[in-house]
Design a protein around this motif. Structure first.
Motif, PDB file in Angstrom:
ATOM      1  N   MET A 279       0.854  -1.312  -0.001  1.00 26.94           N
ATOM      2  CA  MET A 279      -0.102   0.035  -0.112  1.00 26.94           C
ATOM      3  C   MET A 279       0.829   1.246   0.174  1.00 26.94           C
ATOM      4  SD  MET A 279      -3.316  -0.416   0.207  1.00 26.94           S
ATOM      5  CE  MET A 279      -4.121   0.680   1.024  1.00 26.94           C
ATOM      6  N   HIS A 280       0.326   2.169  -0.741  1.00 26.20           N
ATOM      7  CA  HIS A 280       1.247   3.352  -0.885  1.00 26.20           C
ATOM      8  C   HIS A 280       0.791   4.305   0.227  1.00 26.20           C
ATOM      9  CE1 HIS A 280       3.241   3.194  -4.784  1.00 26.20           C
ATOM     10  NE2 HIS A 280       2.052   2.182  -4.772  1.00 26.20           N
ATOM     11  N   ASN A 281       1.454   4.997   0.707  1.00 22.72           N
ATOM     12  CA  ASN A 281       0.989   6.143   1.897  1.00 22.72           C
ATOM     13  C   ASN A 281      -0.035   6.999   1.300  1.00 22.72           C
ATOM     14  OD1 ASN A 281       1.165   8.800   3.498  1.00 22.72           O
ATOM     15  ND2 ASN A 281       2.255   7.297   4.760  1.00 22.72           N
ATOM     16  N   ILE A 282      -0.867   7.460   1.946  1.00 20.49           N
ATOM     17  CA  ILE A 282      -1.956   8.583   1.432  1.00 20.49           C
ATOM     18  C   ILE A 282      -1.260   9.804   0.765  1.00 20.49           C
ATOM     19  CG2 ILE A 282      -2.618   9.612   3.716  1.00 20.49           C
ATOM     20  CD1 ILE A 282      -5.551   9.367   2.345  1.00 20.49           C
ATOM     21  N   SER A 283      -0.246  10.030   1.737  1.00 21.20           N
ATOM     22  CA  SER A 283       0.365  11.411   1.227  1.00 21.20           C
ATOM     23  C   SER A 283       1.569  11.435   0.070  1.00 21.20           C
ATOM     24  CB  SER A 283       1.019  12.200   2.474  1.00 21.20           C
ATOM     25  OG  SER A 283       1.897  11.384   2.851  1.00 21.20           O
ATOM     26  N   SER A 284       1.510  10.017  -0.411  1.00 20.59           N
ATOM     27  CA  SER A 284       2.868   9.899  -1.404  1.00 20.59           C
ATOM     28  C   SER A 284       2.333  10.799  -2.650  1.00 20.59           C
ATOM     29  CB  SER A 284       2.577   8.184  -1.824  1.00 20.59           C
ATOM     30  OG  SER A 284       1.819   7.988  -2.498  1.00 20.59           O
ATOM     31  N   LYS A 285       1.184  10.999  -3.014  1.00 20.46           N
ATOM     32  CA  LYS A 285       0.814  11.691  -4.005  1.00 20.46           C
ATOM     33  C   LYS A 285      -0.500  12.910  -3.812  1.00 20.46           C
ATOM     34  CE  LYS A 285       3.138   9.724  -7.774  1.00 20.46           C
ATOM     35  NZ  LYS A 285       4.019  10.457  -8.488  1.00 20.46           N
ATOM     36  N   SER A 286       0.036  14.026  -4.215  1.00 15.38           N
ATOM     37  CA  SER A 286      -1.148  15.186  -3.865  1.00 15.38           C
ATOM     38  C   SER A 286      -2.134  15.207  -5.067  1.00 15.38           C
ATOM     39  CB  SER A 286      -0.307  16.447  -3.505  1.00 15.38           C
ATOM     40  OG  SER A 286       0.361  16.741  -4.739  1.00 15.38           O
ATOM     41  N   ILE A 287      -3.306  15.563  -4.494  1.00 13.63           N
ATOM     42  CA  ILE A 287      -4.568  15.630  -5.483  1.00 13.63           C
ATOM     43  C   ILE A 287      -5.353  17.071  -5.482  1.00 13.63           C
ATOM     44  CG2 ILE A 287      -6.064  14.395  -3.966  1.00 13.63           C
ATOM     45  CD1 ILE A 287      -7.047  13.021  -6.502  1.00 13.63           C
ATOM     46  N   GLY A 288      -5.510  17.553  -6.516  1.00 17.40           N
ATOM     47  CA  GLY A 288      -6.302  18.611  -6.484  1.00 17.40           C
ATOM     48  C   GLY A 288      -7.476  18.440  -7.271  1.00 17.40           C
ATOM     49  N   PHE A 289      -8.713  19.485  -7.273  1.00 14.59           N
ATOM     50  CA  PHE A 289      -9.932  19.236  -8.108  1.00 14.59           C
ATOM     51  C   PHE A 289     -10.393  20.550  -8.746  1.00 14.59           C
ATOM     52  CE2 PHE A 289      -9.756  16.300  -4.475  1.00 14.59           C
ATOM     53  CZ  PHE A 289     -10.079  15.182  -5.108  1.00 14.59           C
ATOM     54  N   ILE A 290     -10.673  20.299  -9.764  1.00 12.54           N
ATOM     55  CA  ILE A 290     -11.110  21.543 -10.703  1.00 12.54           C
ATOM     56  C   ILE A 290     -12.731  21.047 -10.609  1.00 12.54           C
ATOM     57  CG2 ILE A 290     -11.196  22.344 -13.363  1.00 12.54           C
ATOM     58  CD1 ILE A 290      -8.331  22.010 -13.123  1.00 12.54           C
ATOM     59  N   LEU A 291     -13.499  22.282 -10.329  1.00 16.45           N
ATOM     60  CA  LEU A 291     -14.869  21.984 -10.515  1.00 16.45           C
ATOM     61  C   LEU A 291     -15.401  23.082 -11.553  1.00 16.45           C
ATOM     62  CD1 LEU A 291     -15.742  22.053  -6.486  1.00 16.45           C
ATOM     63  CD2 LEU A 291     -14.801  20.251  -8.132  1.00 16.45           C
ATOM     64  N   LEU A 292     -16.205  22.617 -12.418  1.00  9.83           N
ATOM     65  CA  LEU A 292     -17.250  23.465 -13.226  1.00  9.83           C
ATOM     66  C   LEU A 292     -18.476  23.450 -13.027  1.00  9.83           C
ATOM     67  CD1 LEU A 292     -15.693  22.148 -16.861  1.00  9.83           C
ATOM     68  CD2 LEU A 292     -14.728  23.992 -15.493  1.00  9.83           C
ATOM     69  N   THR A 293     -18.768  24.483 -12.349  1.00  8.91           N
ATOM     70  CA  THR A 293     -19.975  24.504 -11.902  1.00  8.91           C
ATOM     71  C   THR A 293     -21.005  25.690 -12.505  1.00  8.91           C
ATOM     72  OG1 THR A 293     -19.325  26.140  -9.915  1.00  8.91           O
ATOM     73  CG2 THR A 293     -19.004  23.821  -9.739  1.00  8.91           C
ATOM     74  N   HIS A 294     -22.344  25.629 -12.348  1.00 11.09           N
ATOM     75  CA  HIS A 294     -23.056  26.604 -12.878  1.00 11.09           C
ATOM     76  C   HIS A 294     -24.596  26.753 -12.100  1.00 11.09           C
ATOM     77  CE1 HIS A 294     -24.246  23.265 -15.086  1.00 11.09           C
ATOM     78  NE2 HIS A 294     -25.647  23.719 -15.193  1.00 11.09           N
ATOM     79  N   THR A 295     -24.816  25.821 -11.176  1.00 13.41           N
ATOM     80  CA  THR A 295     -26.327  25.726 -10.531  1.00 13.41           C
ATOM     81  C   THR A 295     -26.094  24.866  -9.185  1.00 13.41           C
ATOM     82  OG1 THR A 295     -28.468  25.156 -11.091  1.00 13.41           O
ATOM     83  CG2 THR A 295     -26.881  23.214 -11.779  1.00 13.41           C
ATOM     84  N   LYS A 296     -27.320  24.692  -8.561  1.00 12.50           N
ATOM     85  CA  LYS A 296     -27.605  24.127  -7.221  1.00 12.50           C
ATOM     86  C   LYS A 296     -26.345  24.605  -6.294  1.00 12.50           C
ATOM     87  CE  LYS A 296     -30.319  20.641  -9.119  1.00 12.50           C
ATOM     88  NZ  LYS A 296     -31.744  20.834  -8.601  1.00 12.50           N
ATOM     89  N   PRO A 297     -26.194  25.723  -5.598  1.00  9.97           N
ATOM     90  CA  PRO A 297     -25.107  26.087  -4.819  1.00  9.97           C
ATOM     91  C   PRO A 297     -24.888  25.127  -3.555  1.00  9.97           C
ATOM     92  CG  PRO A 297     -26.364  28.071  -5.276  1.00  9.97           C
ATOM     93  CD  PRO A 297     -27.170  27.078  -5.926  1.00  9.97           C
ATOM     94  N   LEU A 298     -25.943  24.831  -2.922  1.00 12.06           N
ATOM     95  CA  LEU A 298     -26.071  23.956  -1.833  1.00 12.06           C
ATOM     96  C   LEU A 298     -25.326  22.703  -2.178  1.00 12.06           C
ATOM     97  CD1 LEU A 298     -29.494  24.486  -0.142  1.00 12.06           C
ATOM     98  CD2 LEU A 298     -27.255  25.133   0.563  1.00 12.06           C
ATOM     99  N   GLN A 299     -25.539  22.070  -3.600  1.00  8.93           N
ATOM    100  CA  GLN A 299     -24.757  20.878  -3.703  1.00  8.93           C
ATOM    101  C   GLN A 299     -23.459  21.170  -4.073  1.00  8.93           C
ATOM    102  OE1 GLN A 299     -27.305  18.480  -6.650  1.00  8.93           O
ATOM    103  NE2 GLN A 299     -25.335  17.126  -6.981  1.00  8.93           N
ATOM    104  N   ILE A 300     -23.051  22.319  -4.559  1.00  8.02           N
ATOM    105  CA  ILE A 300     -21.536  22.621  -4.868  1.00  8.02           C
ATOM    106  C   ILE A 300     -20.804  22.772  -3.355  1.00  8.02           C
ATOM    107  CG2 ILE A 300     -19.924  24.577  -5.583  1.00  8.02           C
ATOM    108  CD1 ILE A 300     -22.224  25.427  -7.597  1.00  8.02           C
ATOM    109  N   TYR A 301     -21.229  23.392  -2.499  1.00  9.24           N
ATOM    110  CA  TYR A 301     -20.999  23.409  -1.057  1.00  9.24           C
ATOM    111  C   TYR A 301     -20.827  22.109  -0.571  1.00  9.24           C
ATOM    112  CZ  TYR A 301     -22.374  28.321  -1.149  1.00  9.24           C
ATOM    113  OH  TYR A 301     -22.928  29.606  -1.555  1.00  9.24           O
ATOM    114  N   ARG A 302     -21.714  21.160  -0.689  1.00  7.65           N
ATOM    115  CA  ARG A 302     -21.486  19.996   0.034  1.00  7.65           C
ATOM    116  C   ARG A 302     -20.408  18.964  -0.828  1.00  7.65           C
ATOM    117  NH1 ARG A 302     -26.463  15.565   1.271  1.00  7.65           N
ATOM    118  NH2 ARG A 302     -24.859  13.786   1.848  1.00  7.65           N
TER     119      ARG A 302
END
Length: 304
Positions: A1-24
């Motif tokens: 098993m690899h350590n969870i910190s061995s690779k870093s990850i980021g997220f790109i979000l394309l959003t346009h509707t439902k703010p509550l779902q975006i926050y969630r």
């Protein structure tokens, strides 16, 4: 098993509707991945988003682009978000492109282990689009390959005739064969067209290549910028699949159910949970908290 910190990850979000779902979604990513870099391109022309309440690790693309479904504006928004992510001081090893209707269906450790333990630079669905496929008899589920050829690899000319003594009429000529379209399209034997799902994930090497390629304003970029619909389902595929120095896995790591037919995937409900859990995908779409939020509650318990 690899350590969870061995690779870093980021997220790109394309959003346009439902703010509550975006926050969630943002809160879920923060809990799972310990406040990763999140770059959000939100189309404020479609709905407002309370910026003040966003966590500090969320970067907003400014100015935002007014996006159009299936338009090249989606490509522009995505590239601008990738650029912003890789300008940041803590740019991640990997990024995942998500919409506001996506949600993780696997624990963080499993997602990071998958990315760390494999030799690929990107997980993306890509199929070569050819004239031979266009003219062949395909099973119904593969008809999108014919549609892709029509969208990206044909050239139409419209001639308008108008005389005072005659009625106006238009003549449209559509060139299909590669020998006829060669002079008008950027594709060749060395650089072929690919198509697939808009959603993908890639590492820093692939991200930097996308940014450089796009900013060079070459013939491929010019071609796709003139396509009215679905350039977002071929542009990144064509860039990455033609890059001989990149290693791709033909798998978007996304669970999407197209069984309803039509231009949008099925909204995922509690009844879909067994299929989600049996899938090898990391994320799934589409969810809608106004239709069924219980499935997200269940996924929260399973992935935490």
């Amino acid at each position: 098993m690899h350590n969870i910190s061995s690779k870093s990850i980021g997220f790109i979000l394309l959003t346009h509707t439902k703010p509550l779902q975006i926050y969630r979604l943002i809160n879920k990513l923060n809990m799972l991945f310990n406040y990763p870099v999140i770059v959000c391109h939100h189309d404020f022309s479609k709905c407002d988003l309370s910026v003040e309440t966003l966590p500090k690790n969320v970067l907003l693309v400014r100015p935002y682009i007014q996006t159009e479904w299936g338009g090249f504006s989606i490509v522009e928004a995505t590239v601008q978000a990738i650029e912003l992510m890789y300008k940041s001081s803590d740019a991640p090893d990997w990024f995942v492109l998500l919409s506001g209707a996506d949600y993780p269906i696997k624990p963080a450790r499993q997602i990071l282990d998958d990315l760390s333990s494999n030799p690929y630079d990107a997980y993306i669905q890509y199929e070569q689009i050819t004239y031979k496929t266009y003219k062949s008899n395909l099973i119904p589920s593969m008809l999108w390959l014919k549609n892709s050829y029509e969208r990206y690899c044909t050239k139409s000319f419209v001639f308008n005739y108008s005389k005072k003594t005659y009625a106006k009429f238009n003549l449209e000529i559509c060139l299909e064969h590669p020998l006829l379209t060669k002079a008008f399209l950027p594709f060749s034997k060395k650089l072929t067209c690919f198509s697939g799902s808009q959603w993908f994930c890639a590492n820093r090497k692939a991200a930097e290549y996308i940014i450089d390629f796009h900013n060079n304003k070459n013939a491929i970029t010019l071609h796709y910028s003139k396509i009215e619909k679905f350039s977002d389902e071929s542009y990144f595929q064509t860039i990455l699949a033609n890059a001989s120095h990149l290693k791709l896995k033909n798998d978007r790591r996304r669970y999407i159910d197209w069984s309803d037919g039509g231009s949008h995937p099925k909204i995922l409900l509690m009844e879909d949970l067994p299929n989600l859990l049996a899938s090898s995908a990391h994320f799934a779409r589409k969810f809608d908290i106004d239709i069924d939020s219980k499935i997200l509650d269940e996924l929260d318990m399973i992935t935490s």
